[in-house]
Design a protein around this motif. Structure first.
Motif, PDB file in Angstrom:
ATOM      1  N   ALA A 200      51.109  22.073  93.471  1.00 29.52           N
ATOM      2  CA  ALA A 200      50.572  21.589  92.745  1.00 29.52           C
ATOM      3  C   ALA A 200      48.965  22.436  93.008  1.00 29.52           C
ATOM      4  CB  ALA A 200      49.928  20.249  93.503  1.00 29.52           C
ATOM      5  N   LEU A 201      49.474  24.099  92.799  1.00 25.00           N
ATOM      6  CA  LEU A 201      48.359  24.222  93.213  1.00 25.00           C
ATOM      7  C   LEU A 201      48.468  25.949  91.847  1.00 25.00           C
ATOM      8  CD1 LEU A 201      48.143  26.096  96.885  1.00 25.00           C
ATOM      9  CD2 LEU A 201      46.826  24.125  95.963  1.00 25.00           C
ATOM     10  N   PHE A 202      49.052  25.676  91.131  1.00 29.55           N
ATOM     11  CA  PHE A 202      49.454  25.909  89.773  1.00 29.55           C
ATOM     12  C   PHE A 202      49.092  25.326  88.745  1.00 29.55           C
ATOM     13  CE2 PHE A 202      51.978  28.745  93.681  1.00 29.55           C
ATOM     14  CZ  PHE A 202      50.742  29.393  92.900  1.00 29.55           C
ATOM     15  N   TYR A 203      49.329  25.918  87.514  1.00 29.55           N
ATOM     16  CA  TYR A 203      48.790  24.852  86.192  1.00 29.55           C
ATOM     17  C   TYR A 203      49.711  25.659  85.239  1.00 29.55           C
ATOM     18  CZ  TYR A 203      46.139  23.576  82.029  1.00 29.55           C
ATOM     19  OH  TYR A 203      46.593  23.702  80.726  1.00 29.55           O
ATOM     20  N   LYS A 204      50.228  25.323  84.572  1.00 32.42           N
ATOM     21  CA  LYS A 204      50.679  25.484  83.276  1.00 32.42           C
ATOM     22  C   LYS A 204      50.269  25.224  82.154  1.00 32.42           C
ATOM     23  CE  LYS A 204      55.460  23.124  85.268  1.00 32.42           C
ATOM     24  NZ  LYS A 204      56.562  21.939  84.783  1.00 32.42           N
ATOM     25  N   GLY A 205      49.275  26.611  81.725  1.00 30.31           N
ATOM     26  CA  GLY A 205      48.880  26.343  79.994  1.00 30.31           C
ATOM     27  C   GLY A 205      47.583  26.955  80.246  1.00 30.31           C
ATOM     28  N   ALA A 206      46.538  27.119  79.183  1.00 37.83           N
ATOM     29  CA  ALA A 206      45.539  27.982  79.001  1.00 37.83           C
ATOM     30  C   ALA A 206      44.339  27.451  80.280  1.00 37.83           C
ATOM     31  CB  ALA A 206      44.785  28.222  77.562  1.00 37.83           C
ATOM     32  N   LEU A 207      43.472  28.508  80.782  1.00 45.29           N
ATOM     33  CA  LEU A 207      42.629  27.883  81.569  1.00 45.29           C
ATOM     34  C   LEU A 207      41.690  26.956  81.174  1.00 45.29           C
ATOM     35  CD1 LEU A 207      41.254  28.700  84.145  1.00 45.29           C
ATOM     36  CD2 LEU A 207      40.169  30.284  83.468  1.00 45.29           C
ATOM     37  N   LEU A 208      41.053  27.370  79.908  1.00 48.39           N
ATOM     38  CA  LEU A 208      40.487  26.055  78.936  1.00 48.39           C
ATOM     39  C   LEU A 208      41.043  26.269  78.014  1.00 48.39           C
ATOM     40  CD1 LEU A 208      37.546  28.776  78.493  1.00 48.39           C
ATOM     41  CD2 LEU A 208      37.436  27.113  80.073  1.00 48.39           C
ATOM     42  N   SER A 209      41.699  24.340  78.539  1.00 47.61           N
ATOM     43  CA  SER A 209      42.326  23.195  77.295  1.00 47.61           C
ATOM     44  C   SER A 209      41.388  22.071  76.952  1.00 47.61           C
ATOM     45  CB  SER A 209      43.277  23.613  77.357  1.00 47.61           C
ATOM     46  OG  SER A 209      43.866  23.044  78.490  1.00 47.61           O
ATOM     47  N   VAL A 210      42.262  21.321  76.568  1.00 44.74           N
ATOM     48  CA  VAL A 210      41.753  19.999  76.672  1.00 44.74           C
ATOM     49  C   VAL A 210      42.119  18.765  78.097  1.00 44.74           C
ATOM     50  CG1 VAL A 210      42.550  17.624  75.263  1.00 44.74           C
ATOM     51  CG2 VAL A 210      41.717  19.491  74.208  1.00 44.74           C
ATOM     52  N   PHE A 211      43.437  19.458  78.459  1.00 44.47           N
ATOM     53  CA  PHE A 211      43.579  18.796  79.671  1.00 44.47           C
ATOM     54  C   PHE A 211      43.301  19.330  81.106  1.00 44.47           C
ATOM     55  CE2 PHE A 211      46.881  18.667  82.957  1.00 44.47           C
ATOM     56  CZ  PHE A 211      47.140  17.125  83.486  1.00 44.47           C
ATOM     57  N   THR A 212      42.766  21.020  80.807  1.00 45.51           N
ATOM     58  CA  THR A 212      41.541  21.063  82.602  1.00 45.51           C
ATOM     59  C   THR A 212      40.480  20.508  82.139  1.00 45.51           C
ATOM     60  OG1 THR A 212      41.177  22.908  81.053  1.00 45.51           O
ATOM     61  CG2 THR A 212      42.498  23.312  82.439  1.00 45.51           C
ATOM     62  N   VAL A 213      39.820  20.600  81.058  1.00 42.48           N
ATOM     63  CA  VAL A 213      38.598  19.725  80.794  1.00 42.48           C
ATOM     64  C   VAL A 213      38.695  18.283  81.375  1.00 42.48           C
ATOM     65  CG1 VAL A 213      36.344  18.964  79.367  1.00 42.48           C
ATOM     66  CG2 VAL A 213      37.691  20.744  78.940  1.00 42.48           C
TER      67      VAL A 213
ATOM     68  N   CYS B 194      36.631  22.574  95.190  1.00 42.89           N
ATOM     69  CA  CYS B 194      37.129  23.432  95.339  1.00 42.89           C
ATOM     70  C   CYS B 194      38.549  23.456  94.614  1.00 42.89           C
ATOM     71  CB  CYS B 194      37.685  22.888  97.211  1.00 42.89           C
ATOM     72  SG  CYS B 194      35.549  22.882  97.502  1.00 42.89           S
ATOM     73  N   TYR B 195      38.439  22.505  94.365  1.00 44.00           N
ATOM     74  CA  TYR B 195      40.620  22.400  93.738  1.00 44.00           C
ATOM     75  C   TYR B 195      40.502  22.676  93.053  1.00 44.00           C
ATOM     76  CZ  TYR B 195      45.297  20.505  92.248  1.00 44.00           C
ATOM     77  OH  TYR B 195      46.172  20.391  92.140  1.00 44.00           O
ATOM     78  N   ALA B 196      39.073  23.011  92.186  1.00 49.00           N
ATOM     79  CA  ALA B 196      38.834  23.528  90.184  1.00 49.00           C
ATOM     80  C   ALA B 196      38.707  25.024  90.574  1.00 49.00           C
ATOM     81  CB  ALA B 196      37.419  23.207  90.311  1.00 49.00           C
ATOM     82  N   LEU B 197      37.879  25.494  91.449  1.00 48.10           N
ATOM     83  CA  LEU B 197      38.427  26.707  91.627  1.00 48.10           C
ATOM     84  C   LEU B 197      39.410  27.160  92.259  1.00 48.10           C
ATOM     85  CD1 LEU B 197      34.763  27.510  94.193  1.00 48.10           C
ATOM     86  CD2 LEU B 197      35.429  27.969  91.635  1.00 48.10           C
ATOM     87  N   THR B 198      40.173  26.781  92.813  1.00 38.34           N
ATOM     88  CA  THR B 198      41.789  26.859  93.184  1.00 38.34           C
ATOM     89  C   THR B 198      42.314  27.441  92.111  1.00 38.34           C
ATOM     90  OG1 THR B 198      41.658  26.285  95.757  1.00 38.34           O
ATOM     91  CG2 THR B 198      43.896  27.088  94.569  1.00 38.34           C
ATOM     92  N   LEU B 199      42.529  26.675  91.069  1.00 34.70           N
ATOM     93  CA  LEU B 199      43.137  26.456  89.734  1.00 34.70           C
ATOM     94  C   LEU B 199      42.602  27.630  89.317  1.00 34.70           C
ATOM     95  CD1 LEU B 199      43.713  22.614  89.349  1.00 34.70           C
ATOM     96  CD2 LEU B 199      45.423  24.097  90.219  1.00 34.70           C
ATOM     97  N   VAL B 200      41.420  28.339  88.917  1.00 33.27           N
ATOM     98  CA  VAL B 200      41.046  28.899  88.498  1.00 33.27           C
ATOM     99  C   VAL B 200      41.566  29.882  88.698  1.00 33.27           C
ATOM    100  CG1 VAL B 200      38.485  30.084  87.847  1.00 33.27           C
ATOM    101  CG2 VAL B 200      38.741  28.149  87.518  1.00 33.27           C
ATOM    102  N   ALA B 201      41.604  30.630  90.162  1.00 38.34           N
ATOM    103  CA  ALA B 201      41.958  31.638  90.903  1.00 38.34           C
ATOM    104  C   ALA B 201      43.503  31.736  90.347  1.00 38.34           C
ATOM    105  CB  ALA B 201      41.703  31.532  92.358  1.00 38.34           C
ATOM    106  N   THR B 202      44.340  30.675  90.516  1.00 37.25           N
ATOM    107  CA  THR B 202      45.912  30.917  90.935  1.00 37.25           C
ATOM    108  C   THR B 202      46.414  31.512  88.704  1.00 37.25           C
ATOM    109  OG1 THR B 202      46.029  28.623  90.191  1.00 37.25           O
ATOM    110  CG2 THR B 202      46.342  29.192  92.907  1.00 37.25           C
TER     111      THR B 202
END
Length: 310
Positions: A148-161, A102-110
């Motif tokens: 904590a609901l927003f991510y700084k960076g590209a959606l597909l990156s080493v950090f997201t993996v 659920c958290y991953a889906l939230t980060l994808v949306a934001t």
């Protein structure tokens, strides 16, 4: 008429025909063959048969016998699950790892909102959700969680993996609620420690007043805390120290360059908090109170007592 002889090594009952006294050697050979295994060939035609009307093929291994261990797939693998089962457990699922999923889906949306949304609207949302000194003084609870609901960076990156793999692995070992607690603890602790330091520096005149409204949001503090906590609950010693060494080197190298001192010190604090939680998480693991089969280690089928694999 005949004599029924039950051999001690199997359930086979042999019938030995009564003949002249010169047949004693044949009777001895028939007894030995009945004790060693199921009859075949000439011995079967000589009158030796399985007990209870069972087919000889069932004794020779074509079917399972009572008390024997169940088949575990390919021979020689010790009951290990196939590779695709391990690969599937690396990624979150709605039932296996609900918090991470659920958290991953939230980060994808934001993240999609930040990338494709109207810049003015996005800036207003980020300013209102930033856990900076100014917002913390006005509405601390809201901004601490909203940041904590927003991510700084590209959606597909080493950090997201890394986020997906780390949180999934941790949740499968300690459960969803405890994984969320580790993540939130790392995020809150590092955010409050760094922002209170910024507030003190502004009050002492060491930093300009504009530092009070500097954007402060992201998931990096929580992910680093979870990565350090994961290192403490994995069973492979080499993997534990590989995680500690790799992530620790990255954190310390950022402190040497000091590209962003506030964030870099926050990374170190979150990582140290995850290590400090090792005794608590290990005590929980020793109690065996992990959430059902989702957090239990993946093992192959275990042989039944009394069977071939006992």
């Amino acid at each position: 008429m005949g004599t029924w002889v039950r051999t001690p090594r199997s359930h086979t009952v042999a019938t030995l025909s009564h003949s002249a006294a010169g047949d004693a050697p044949e009777r001895g050979q028939a007894q030995s063959a009945a004790a060693d295994g199921p009859p075949s060939g000439e011995e079967g035609r000589a009158g030796i048969r399985p007990s209870g009307g069972r087919d000889a093929a069932s004794d020779s291994g074509s079917g399972p016998s009572p008390g024997s261990a169940p088949q575990t797939g390919s021979s020689g693998d010790g009951g290990a699950p196939p590779p695709h089962v391990w690969a599937r457990r690396l990624f979150p699922t709605p039932l296996g790892t609900p918090f991470t999923f659920c958290y991953a889906l939230t980060l994808v949306a934001t993240t999609l909102f930040i990338t494709f949304g109207d810049p003015a609207v996005v800036t207003r949302w980020l300013a209102g959700s930033s856990a900076d000194v100014k917002n913390l003084a006005q509405e601390p609870l809201f901004v601490l969680f909203a940041s904590a609901l927003f991510y700084k960076g590209a959606l597909l990156s080493v950090f997201t993996v890394g986020f997906v793999l780390v949180l999934t692995a941790l949740e499968r070992r300690i459960g969803g609620w405890r994984t969320a607690a580790v993540f939130i603890a790392g995020h809150l602790f590092a955010t409050l420690a760094t922002q209170l330091t910024v507030a003190a520096a502004v009050a002492l005149g060491r930093l300009p007043d504009s530092s009070r409204s500097r954007f402060e949001y992201g998931i990096d503090y929580g992910v680093l805390a979870c990565a350090a906590a994961l290192a403490g609950v994995v069973h492979l010693v080499w993997l534990r120290w590989a995680l500690i060494g790799g992530i620790g080197t990255m954190v310390l190298s950022n402190l040497v360059t000091l590209t962003d001192p506030v964030v870099d010190w926050g990374h170190l604090l979150a990582f140290a908090l995850g290590i400090a939680l090792w005794p608590l998480l290990r005590r929980y693991q020793r109690r065996g109170s992990a959430v059902g089969g989702h957090s239990a280690p993946l093992r192959g089928p275990r042989a039944q007592p009394g069977g071939a694999g006992a």
